[in-house]
Every structure is written in structure tokens, then in C-alpha cells.
Design a protein around this motif. Structure first.
Motif, PDB file in Angstrom:
ATOM      1  N   ASP A 117       0.951  -1.172  -0.092  1.00  0.00           N
ATOM      2  CA  ASP A 117       0.023   0.061   0.044  1.00  0.00           C
ATOM      3  C   ASP A 117       1.024   1.103  -0.021  1.00  0.00           C
ATOM      4  OD1 ASP A 117      -1.453   2.284   1.404  1.00  0.00           O
ATOM      5  OD2 ASP A 117      -2.903   0.839   1.900  1.00  0.00           O
ATOM      6  N   GLY A 120      -0.602   6.725  -2.191  1.00  0.00           N
ATOM      7  CA  GLY A 120      -1.505   7.649  -1.178  1.00  0.00           C
ATOM      8  C   GLY A 120      -1.853   9.067  -1.694  1.00  0.00           C
ATOM      9  N   ASN A 122      -3.746  12.220  -2.712  1.00  0.00           N
ATOM     10  CA  ASN A 122      -5.148  12.737  -2.371  1.00  0.00           C
ATOM     11  C   ASN A 122      -5.945  13.591  -3.589  1.00  0.00           C
ATOM     12  OD1 ASN A 122      -4.981  11.740   0.523  1.00  0.00           O
ATOM     13  ND2 ASN A 122      -3.599  13.639   0.878  1.00  0.00           N
ATOM     14  N   HIS A 131       4.478  12.582  -0.927  1.00  0.00           N
ATOM     15  CA  HIS A 131       3.897  11.524  -1.516  1.00  0.00           C
ATOM     16  C   HIS A 131       4.940  10.766  -2.537  1.00  0.00           C
ATOM     17  CE1 HIS A 131       0.172  13.656  -0.776  1.00  0.00           C
ATOM     18  NE2 HIS A 131      -0.197  12.674  -0.166  1.00  0.00           N
ATOM     19  N   HIS A 157      -4.116   3.192  -3.117  1.00  0.00           N
ATOM     20  CA  HIS A 157      -4.844   3.570  -2.138  1.00  0.00           C
ATOM     21  C   HIS A 157      -4.966   5.168  -1.909  1.00  0.00           C
ATOM     22  CE1 HIS A 157      -7.073   2.798   1.536  1.00  0.00           C
ATOM     23  NE2 HIS A 157      -6.723   3.853   2.268  1.00  0.00           N
ATOM     24  N   GLY A 159      -6.258   8.915  -1.550  1.00  0.00           N
ATOM     25  CA  GLY A 159      -7.398   9.736  -0.645  1.00  0.00           C
ATOM     26  C   GLY A 159      -8.578  10.397  -1.464  1.00  0.00           C
ATOM     27  N   TYR A 321     -10.642   7.947   9.467  1.00  0.00           N
ATOM     28  CA  TYR A 321      -9.541   7.468   8.647  1.00  0.00           C
ATOM     29  C   TYR A 321      -9.263   6.061   9.063  1.00  0.00           C
ATOM     30  CZ  TYR A 321      -4.744   7.682   6.545  1.00  0.00           C
ATOM     31  OH  TYR A 321      -3.649   7.294   5.889  1.00  0.00           O
ATOM     32  N   ASP A 325      -9.239   2.485   6.918  1.00  0.00           N
ATOM     33  CA  ASP A 325      -8.311   1.669   6.751  1.00  0.00           C
ATOM     34  C   ASP A 325      -8.561   0.205   7.393  1.00  0.00           C
ATOM     35  OD1 ASP A 325      -5.683   2.280   5.480  1.00  0.00           O
ATOM     36  OD2 ASP A 325      -5.469   3.849   6.916  1.00  0.00           O
ATOM     37  N   TYR A 343       2.826  -1.022   4.381  1.00  0.00           N
ATOM     38  CA  TYR A 343       2.433   0.209   4.544  1.00  0.00           C
ATOM     39  C   TYR A 343       3.521   1.470   4.256  1.00  0.00           C
ATOM     40  CZ  TYR A 343      -2.306  -1.568   5.766  1.00  0.00           C
ATOM     41  OH  TYR A 343      -3.508  -2.154   5.848  1.00  0.00           O
ATOM     42  N   THR A 345       4.146   5.064   4.616  1.00  0.00           N
ATOM     43  CA  THR A 345       3.691   6.513   4.718  1.00  0.00           C
ATOM     44  C   THR A 345       4.546   7.173   5.588  1.00  0.00           C
ATOM     45  OG1 THR A 345       2.384   6.515   6.814  1.00  0.00           O
ATOM     46  CG2 THR A 345       1.065   5.726   5.042  1.00  0.00           C
ATOM     47  N   GLN A 349       2.608   8.813  10.893  1.00  0.00           N
ATOM     48  CA  GLN A 349       1.241   7.859  11.036  1.00  0.00           C
ATOM     49  C   GLN A 349       1.433   6.785  11.708  1.00  0.00           C
ATOM     50  OE1 GLN A 349      -1.268   7.764   7.357  1.00  0.00           O
ATOM     51  NE2 GLN A 349      -0.344   9.616   6.604  1.00  0.00           N
ATOM     52  N   HIS A 352      -1.565   5.943  14.180  1.00  0.00           N
ATOM     53  CA  HIS A 352      -2.810   5.469  13.256  1.00  0.00           C
ATOM     54  C   HIS A 352      -2.783   3.829  12.933  1.00  0.00           C
ATOM     55  CE1 HIS A 352      -5.634   5.361   9.951  1.00  0.00           C
ATOM     56  NE2 HIS A 352      -4.712   4.961   9.169  1.00  0.00           N
ATOM     57  N   PHE A 353      -1.594   3.622  12.399  1.00  0.00           N
ATOM     58  CA  PHE A 353      -1.399   2.186  12.014  1.00  0.00           C
ATOM     59  C   PHE A 353      -1.544   1.352  13.141  1.00  0.00           C
ATOM     60  CE2 PHE A 353      -0.677   4.315   7.923  1.00  0.00           C
ATOM     61  CZ  PHE A 353      -1.237   3.606   7.017  1.00  0.00           C
TER      62      PHE A 353
HETATM   63  N1  ARG Z   1      -3.746   9.551   1.607  1.00  0.00           N
HETATM   64  C1  ARG Z   1      -3.045   9.614   2.904  1.00  0.00           C
HETATM   65  C2  ARG Z   1      -2.160  10.674   3.111  1.00  0.00           C
HETATM   66  O1  ARG Z   1      -1.880  11.531   2.097  1.00  0.00           O
HETATM   67  C3  ARG Z   1      -1.993   8.594   2.724  1.00  0.00           C
HETATM   68  C4  ARG Z   1      -2.683   6.893   2.447  1.00  0.00           C
HETATM   69  C5  ARG Z   1      -1.793   5.790   3.317  1.00  0.00           C
HETATM   70  N2  ARG Z   1      -2.341   4.655   3.151  1.00  0.00           N
HETATM   71  C6  ARG Z   1      -3.161   4.098   3.803  1.00  0.00           C
HETATM   72  N3  ARG Z   1      -3.731   2.883   3.892  1.00  0.00           N
HETATM   73  N4  ARG Z   1      -3.916   4.917   4.858  1.00  0.00           N
HETATM   74  O2  ARG Z   1      -1.806  10.954   4.148  1.00  0.00           O
END
Ligand code: ARG
Length: 577
Positions: A117, A120, A122, A131, A157, A159, A321, A325, A343, A345, A349, A352-353
């Protein structure tokens, strides 16, 4: 190629066995090359464990292994280190077998399917340098997985869901109230509305700040978002258009960066799995209510940091969010077969994970065997060590960074290159950016310095590309068909071969650390060694034909290896530069 170092380790292991010890053996490149090529440091702990004199034990082992054809010299040093010097026959044999298919050479016994993944981006928002890291590292890890023998499934994935979508649609509605999307009787017909990515980039910040400043606008955006999520025909069609425009731009940039995906799913796809996932979670008694929100506690006894509960549905009814996920895992395990999800990122984050993974495991959405792995990465900062900004202070868009680096690379191209200058400069720029981005260990922050990263003489992508192209042009000029090394005539050649012996392990460690830094360092090291060799020896005018053929073979092997490794990093090579 069967892996030579492993073979040697096994032979030493057998010898130890015949002395009555059952020990795993690892040998490593020597810290002191003047004493040996590789060293075995296992004697001291083994002697200690068995209350023996280490030097005596080392000598016993040496007696058994010193005549192996692999070795020129085996010696004990200090308290019981064993230094190994390889024989020329062994090194030549290794090199000549390296001619076999590289994709087979570096395969390891790892037969997993990895779901990655990364990317990501947006929707409706500018693709920025953060990114870039996710895309670069993710793409390179995917290629690394494939190199060691894994199968991969990659999802970008997107956003593409949530309140900002409502805000953007509201802003469009305010500017163009007469658009068919907003009519009561709209039912999905084609609308003649020209929307570009530039429009979206202009709209988005205005739309979000208006909503933040004005509660009425915020409420309206929220309502639009609610209707969008319930597939209001007009909002839904307009949203699809917005996604399409964004995705087209993202695909264009990813194409330039050699980044590709199997799946173009997004948070909007996960959203539709939320009801069935909620049913499941209620069935398992996992959900608690707290201040009108639906939460899953994820604290564990061993936590020494604060671990807030995962909020699935916020008190205002919005889906979080975290919920998307969790639903993404739900969707993926129902649709595909894989062993691990990685993942990629920003490391910020991590919480979050952690929450999502714990909830997935605790509820059984992810079974015991499924590995969920968060590969956070550090921040790419500007040259001053502060977040990367454009001249006028905004976040640095990826497209702008690519253009700036391309301009810098173009300046460094030979004036004689007149055709496809811009295209070549762009390929080099991508190489320079990617190499700079993959060189630090994944979690390390680094400063992006255009001058330094495009320098033809540093630890840079441009240096590697330039050197690799030079190897190719040497091979083209020579025109011989060279595929045998029969002699090693200089120390530096020896050094190159010994460095090559280590590559298979470096690839394995990179896979285990989810980081490309060691491969980047290796590429620099081997290229540098080769360049030293090249400047000290006149390959083309060498009159001894055995030497000449050996040198050209060496060049060919290093050239092919460089291509192979650059490809893992996702770096293409221009024809010339
Ligand atoms: N769109 C998110 C961002 O810009 C990142 C996504 C990462 N992947 C996920 N499965 N949450 O922060």
C-alpha cells in the motif's frame, strides 16, 4: 548461481561437525582486508562455551579447511579470529558463473505474496514531496520483493473520500450553480464541463479555508458530503469527474517516476464495506460507545505510552480515517490472497497504523498469520533542514520539484547532445531524485539539495548513471564477445570481486529491513571501485589478450549488475549523457 558464500559456510560447518561441534557458521567480509577477504569469528564463543582454548581450537579447524580449493590462505589472528583469503580459481569461477541470468542469481527462498500500500495521493490536492517518498520507496520495495522471489499486489490507496470532497463540490456549485449536476432532475447524463487539474489545485485550498472560516459553509459541505456518500446522482457524477481529472495527473507523474500499481482503489471503495464490517464487529462485541462516538479500545498491558482507543465513527456520525483503513483490510482479505501487507507512509502516521493493526488483529479481521507491517519513512526537508517549500512559501509540489531538477540536470548534459535533450535530462533527474531519496535509511529525515544530488562526482544518481553509461560505451567500442575471466591481475579487481560476493546478502538484508539504503551504498561502492580500476588500466589498448578479455568480462558483469540494481531502485538509464 548457487550462493558461494553459503557453500563455504556449509563446508566449514561440516568440518566443525567432524571435530564434534554442531554449530551454524557465518563468515563475513573482513574489517581488515590486508589480513583476509572474509573472516570467521565464531571460534571464540564456541571455545568459551566448551571451556577450550580458542587459539588451539582455531588451529584445529584451520588444519581441516586450509586446503579447500576456495582458499589461498587461512590464518588465525589475535584471540581466535580466522582470516580467509580466497583463491583466484574460486573468485574467477564465481565471476564466470555470475554470467547466468541475474534474476535467478539473486532469488532467495522467500515465496510470499506481499500486498503493498503506497503512493496514497489525495484527490483534488497537489501531489507533494511526501507523496514522492511513498511512491519511490514503495515502488523500489515492490521490485525488491519480486527480486527475492515474492509475488506482489500493489494498491495506490487514493485519498478520494471524506469531507474535503464535499467542500470542493460546494465551491464548484457556488461558482457554477447552473451546472446540470446540481439540477433536481439530473440522472447521470454526460455534462459538458471542462475541469482541469490546475482548476482543482486552485479550488481546493479556497474551498477548505472557506469552510473552516464559516460554520454555515461547513455545514453545507458536510451535507453535500453526506449526500455524495449516499450516491446523490449529481454529486456522485461530479465527484467521479474530479477523481478522474486528479488520477490522470497522478498517473502522468507516476509514469515519469516509473511507478505503477495493480490496483487503483481508494478510501471510497473501502467505504462501502463499512456496514458489513460494523455488523461483524458488533457481532464480536468489539464496539463501545463513548460520547456518541463508536470506538474500539486498543490499549495493551505492556504499553508504556498512551494508547487512545481507535475511533471508528466520530460523534458527528462521520467515518474516520481509521475506519477506512480497517475496512481496507476487511476488503483486501476478502478479495485477495496474501501473506503480508506493507504500508508506506510518513512515520508520523505510526499511531494510526498501530491502532488499526491492533483492532484488525483483536477482532480477527486479520487472522493470526497475516502480518501487518508499517514501514514509516522520514521527512524530506529543504536544503535548510526545514519542511520543503516553494519560493513563495507553499508546500513543494512534486511536479515543480521534477521540473527544477530537470533544469539542473540539463545544464550538466554534454553540449554535443542536441536530440531529445529535455527527455534525457528528465530521465537523469528522476534517477537523481530517486537515488537521493533511497540512499538514507528509510526512517531517516534528509535535506534535499538540488546541486548536491545532481553532482556528477558525488554519491549521486547522476554519477551512477554517468559511470554505467561509460561502461556500456566501453563494451560497445571493444566489440569483442567477452564472457570469460581467466586472470586477476590487479588488487583492485580482486577487491571488486570480493565486493560482488556480498551482494546476495545485501539484497536479502534490504528485504528484511524494508529499506534500499544498503543497495544504494553498494552501487556507489562497486561503481567507484570500477572507476578506479578503469582509470588505472588501459582496457582497450591492452595487448595481452587474456587480460583484455578478463577486463572486458569484468566490465560487462558490473555493467549488467548495475542495470539490475538500478532497476530495483526504479531508475532508468538514458542512452547517453
Ligand atoms: N492519503 C494518505 C495521506 O496523504 C496516505 C494513505 C496511506 N495509506 C493508507 N492505507 N492509509 O496521508
Amino acid at each position: 548461481m548457487n550462493y558461494k558464500i553459503n557453500e563455504i559456510e556449509n563446508k566449514i560447518k561440516e568440518s566443525l561437525n567432524s571435530l564434534g561441534f554442531n554449530e551454524e557458521v557465518t563468515i563475513n567480509p573482513s574489517n581488515r582486508p590486508e589480513l583476509g577477504d572474509y573472516q570467521y569469528n565464531g571460534i571464540m564463543p564456541l571455545a568459551k562455551k566448551n571451556k577450550l582454548n580458542p587459539v588451539e581450537l582455531a588451529n584445529k579447524l584451520i588444519n581441516l579447511i586450509k586446503d579447500f580449493p576456495e582458499f589461498k590462505e587461512v590464518k588465525v589472528a589475535g584471540p581466535g579470529f580466522i582470516n580467509l583469503k580466497f583463491s583466484d580459481e574460486f573468485l574467477l569461477d564465481f565471476m564466470n558463473k555470475s554470467h547466468a541470468d541475474l534474476t535467478i542469481n539473486y532469488k532467495q527462498d522467500i515465496n510470499k505474496t506481499i500486498f503493498l500500500d503506497y503512493g496514497g495521493p489525495n484527490v483534488a490536492k497537489v501531489l507533494h514531496v511526501g507523496h514522492l517518498r511513498s511512491a519511490n520507496i514503495g515502488e523500489a520495495l515492490k521490485r525488491l520483493c519480486q527480486a527475492v522471489g515474492c509475488k506482489t499486489i500493489c494498491d495506490v490507496h487514493l485519498g478520494d473520500w471524506g469531507r474535503p470532497m464535499g467542500m470542493v463540490i460546494l465551491e464548484i456549485k457556488t461558482r457554477f450553480p447552473d451546472l446540470a449536476y446540481f439540477k433536481e432532475d439530473y440522472h447521470g447524463e454526460e455534462v459538458d464541463f471542462n475541469l482541469t487539474n490546475e482548476d482543482l489545485l486552485e479550488l481546493y485550498p479556497i474551498a477548505t479555508s472557506k469552510a473552516k472560516e464559516d460554520e454555515k459553509i461547513m455545514t453545507e459541505a458536510r451535507n453535500i458530503n453526506y449526500e455524495l456518500q449516499n450516491k446523490h446522482p449529481g454529486y456522485y457524477a461530479l465527484w467521479q469527474k474530479i477523481v478522474q481529472v486528479s488520477v490522470d495527473e497522478v498517473k502522468r507523474l507516476y509514469h515519469d517516476l516509473n511507478v505503477s500499481f495493480d490496483l487503483w482503489e481508494g478510501e471510497s471503495d473501502n467505504f462501502y464495506y463499512i456496514p458489513e464490517m460494523l455488523d461483524y464487529l458488533y457481532g464480536k462485541n468489539m464496539i463501545l460507545e463513548s460520547d456518541n462516538a463508536k470506538i474500539i479500545p486498543v490499549k495493551e498491558e505492556t504499553d508504556n505510552k498512551e494508547m487512545p482507543p481507535l475511533i471508528l465513527i466520530k460523534s458527528n456520525g462521520a467515518v474516520s480515517y481509521e475506519a477506512t483503513d480497517l475496512a481496507a483490510i476487511w476488503e483486501r482479505v476478502h478479495k485477495y490472497k496474501f501473506d503480508e501487507i506493507w504500508y508506506l507512509t510518513d512515520k508520523r502516521q505510526e499511531l494510526h497504523f498501530t491502532q488499526v493493526f491492533r483492532a484488525a488483529k483483536k477482532s480477527g479481521i486479520a487472522n493470526d498469520k497475516l502480518k501487518l507491517i508499517f514501514n514509516g519513512f522520514g521527512t524530506m526537508n529543504g536544503p535548510d533542514g526545514k519542511p520543503f517549500k516553494t519560493r513563495d512559501g507553499g508546500v513543494m509540489p512534486l511536479a515543480e520539484l521534477l521540473d527544477n531538477v530537470t533544469t539542473e540536470c540539463e545544464k550538466r548534459l554534454m553540449p554535443s547532445i542536441t536530440e531529445k535533450r529535455e527527455e534525457i535530462a528528465r530521465t537523469i533527474a528522476v534517477g537523481a531524485i530517486k537515488y537521493a531519496d533511497l540512499l538514507p535509511f528509510r526512517t531517516t529525515d534528509y535535506n534535499f539539495d538540488i546541486e548536491k544530488f545532481t553532482d556528477l562526482n558525488g554519491k549521486t544518481g547522476t554519477y551512477l548513471l554517468y559511470s554505467t553509461i561509460r561502461m556500456k560505451s566501453l563494451l560497445n567500442k571493444a566489440e569483442d564477445n567477452c564472457d570469460q575471466m581467466t586472470t586477476i591481475s590487479t588488487d583492485i579487481e580482486r577487491n571488486i570481486i570480493i565486493t560482488m560476493l556480498d551482494l546476495k546478502r545485501i539484497i536479502k538484508r534490504s528485504y528484511e529491513n524494508y529499506s534500499l539504503n544498503e543497495i544504494c551504498e553498494y552501487l556507489y561502492k562497486i561503481t567507484n571501485l570500477y572507476n578506479n580500476f578503469y582509470s588505472e588500466n588501459k582496457v582497450l589498448s591492452e595487448e595481452n589478450s587474456l587480460k583484455r578479455t578478463s577486463w572486458l568480462t569484468l566490465t560487462k558483469i558490473i555493467y549488467e549488475n548495475n542495470l539490475y540494481l538500478l532497476n530495483i531502485l526504479g531508475i532508468n538509464i538514458p542512452e547517453k549523457m
